[in-house]
Scaffold this active site. Structure first.
Site, PDB file in Angstrom:
ATOM      1  N   ASN A  41      11.373  16.431 -40.897  1.00 50.34           N
ATOM      2  CA  ASN A  41      10.405  15.400 -41.285  1.00 50.34           C
ATOM      3  C   ASN A  41       9.580  15.062 -40.043  1.00 50.34           C
ATOM      4  O   ASN A  41      10.057  14.357 -39.158  1.00 50.34           O
ATOM      5  CB  ASN A  41      11.168  14.167 -41.795  1.00 50.34           C
ATOM      6  N   LYS A  63       6.955  13.316 -39.813  1.00 53.19           N
ATOM      7  CA  LYS A  63       6.350  11.964 -39.875  1.00 53.19           C
ATOM      8  C   LYS A  63       4.877  12.018 -39.465  1.00 53.19           C
ATOM      9  O   LYS A  63       4.214  13.036 -39.671  1.00 53.19           O
ATOM     10  CB  LYS A  63       7.154  10.974 -39.033  1.00 53.19           C
ATOM     11  N   HIS A  65      11.840   7.800 -48.643  1.00 53.69           N
ATOM     12  CA  HIS A  65      12.294   7.663 -47.247  1.00 53.69           C
ATOM     13  C   HIS A  65      12.333   6.173 -46.901  1.00 53.69           C
ATOM     14  O   HIS A  65      11.487   5.400 -47.358  1.00 53.69           O
ATOM     15  CB  HIS A  65      11.326   8.408 -46.307  1.00 53.69           C
ATOM     16  N   GLU A 104      11.466   4.555 -44.414  1.00 55.04           N
ATOM     17  CA  GLU A 104      10.223   4.016 -43.827  1.00 55.04           C
ATOM     18  C   GLU A 104       9.222   3.674 -44.926  1.00 55.04           C
ATOM     19  O   GLU A 104       8.450   2.727 -44.790  1.00 55.04           O
ATOM     20  CB  GLU A 104       9.646   5.016 -42.808  1.00 55.04           C
ATOM     21  N   GLU A 157      20.612   8.948 -45.696  1.00 53.48           N
ATOM     22  CA  GLU A 157      20.051   8.584 -44.400  1.00 53.48           C
ATOM     23  C   GLU A 157      20.323   7.111 -44.123  1.00 53.48           C
ATOM     24  O   GLU A 157      19.550   6.240 -44.545  1.00 53.48           O
ATOM     25  CB  GLU A 157      18.539   8.806 -44.404  1.00 53.48           C
ATOM     26  N   GLY A 216      16.153   7.430 -36.109  1.00 50.58           N
ATOM     27  CA  GLY A 216      15.353   7.238 -34.898  1.00 50.58           C
ATOM     28  C   GLY A 216      16.015   6.357 -33.852  1.00 50.58           C
ATOM     29  O   GLY A 216      15.373   5.931 -32.899  1.00 50.58           O
ATOM     30  N   SER A 253      19.313  10.662 -36.684  1.00 51.58           N
ATOM     31  CA  SER A 253      19.643  11.051 -35.305  1.00 51.58           C
ATOM     32  C   SER A 253      20.526  12.296 -35.226  1.00 51.58           C
ATOM     33  O   SER A 253      21.382  12.411 -34.344  1.00 51.58           O
ATOM     34  CB  SER A 253      20.280   9.879 -34.549  1.00 51.58           C
TER      35      SER A 253
END
Ligand code: PEP
Length: 253
Positions: A11, A13, A98, A100, A170, A176, A216
């Site tokens: 991904n 991003k 996702h 985010e 996730e 991150g 991560s």
């Protein structure tokens, strides 16, 4: 290691210019051990999907995915990109839900259900993301939360319609942050997800469903995570932006 399909998806991003994106693809191509049996997917920004597909020409070991798609079919939705548009440029996968997008763009379960419908209608494989925040893990509501995320979005589908589905677990606290779920935590949640899927659909479908871990994941921890029976690969953020790291994750099965 599981008997299911092995999948590693990057991904990217909102990163890279076009030339950086093409360089990254070239880096992956030159570092890739082509004997790998894993399915390899990269999910760049919409703008780079077509150019990367052209750049790859007939090399079909790397598939393309988008990071999102619209819940609408077409029409007056300025700035949106439909599943049909993605399919028309030979994009094969799409990340849906996702964290985010859930957090910064307030995407709801109702929208996510529609997005998955649009993806499936157009033959795209949805990579559906679920996962808890740290406070939910701390107060032990993480299993209920993940169960709700799955049930509220997937329960109206039939197993036959979801043949292309991939789930990515996730945990938000691992994305991150450099903090990874332990392999025991990942395995525990993946078993739980498979159980939910088995209750919603059937055992056979649950047994075959690829469930990826994301958060991560890097060349140092991928082997241990991927060695878990119910972890079928990874959705990789930061480490997918470095060709060497991404390739060594792909080689971690
Ligand atoms: C992600 O955003 O899907 C992700 C897994 O990110 P990272 O690997 O950087 O934690």
């Amino acid at each position: 290691m599981s008997f299911r399909r092995k999948i590693v998806a990057g991904n990217w991003k909102m990163n890279n210019s076009l030339s950086e994106a093409l360089n990254l693809i070239d880096g992956i191509l030159s570092n890739l051990d082509t004997r790998t049996t894993a399915e390899i997917i990269v999910c760049p920004a919409y703008t780079f999907i077509g150019p990367i597909i052209n750049h790859l020409k007939d090399f079909n070991r790397i598939k393309l995915g988008a990071q999102n798609c619209s819940e609408h079919v077409s029409g007056a939705y300025t700035g949106e990109v439909s599943a049909q548009m993605l399919k028309s440029i030979e994009c094969d996968y799409v990340i849906i839900g996702h964290s985010e997008r859930r957090i910064y763009f307030n995407e709801t379960n109702t929208q996510l259900k529609e997005k998955i419908k649009r993806a499936l209608e157009n033959g795209l494989a949805p990579i559906f993301c679920v996962g808890e925040k740290m406070e939910e893990r701390k107060n032990r509501t993480h299993f209920n939360l993940v169960r709700d995320q799955i049930k509220n979005v997937l329960s109206s589908f039939k197993a036959k319609e979801l043949e292309k589905l991939i789930i990515a677990y996730e945990p938000v606290w691992a994305i991150g942050t450099g903090v990874t779920a332990t392999s025991a935590e990942a395995q525990e949640m993946h078993v739980f997800i498979r159980q939910i899927i088995s209750e919603l659909f059937d055992q056979e479908f649950a047994r075959e469903l690829p469930i990826l871990y994301g958060g991560s994941c890097n060349p140092q921890n991928a082997k241990e995570l991927f060695s878990c029976d119910d972890v079928d690969g990874g959705l990789i953020g930061g480490a997918s932006l470095k060709a060497n790291d991404f390739c060594s994750i792909i080689q971690s099965f």
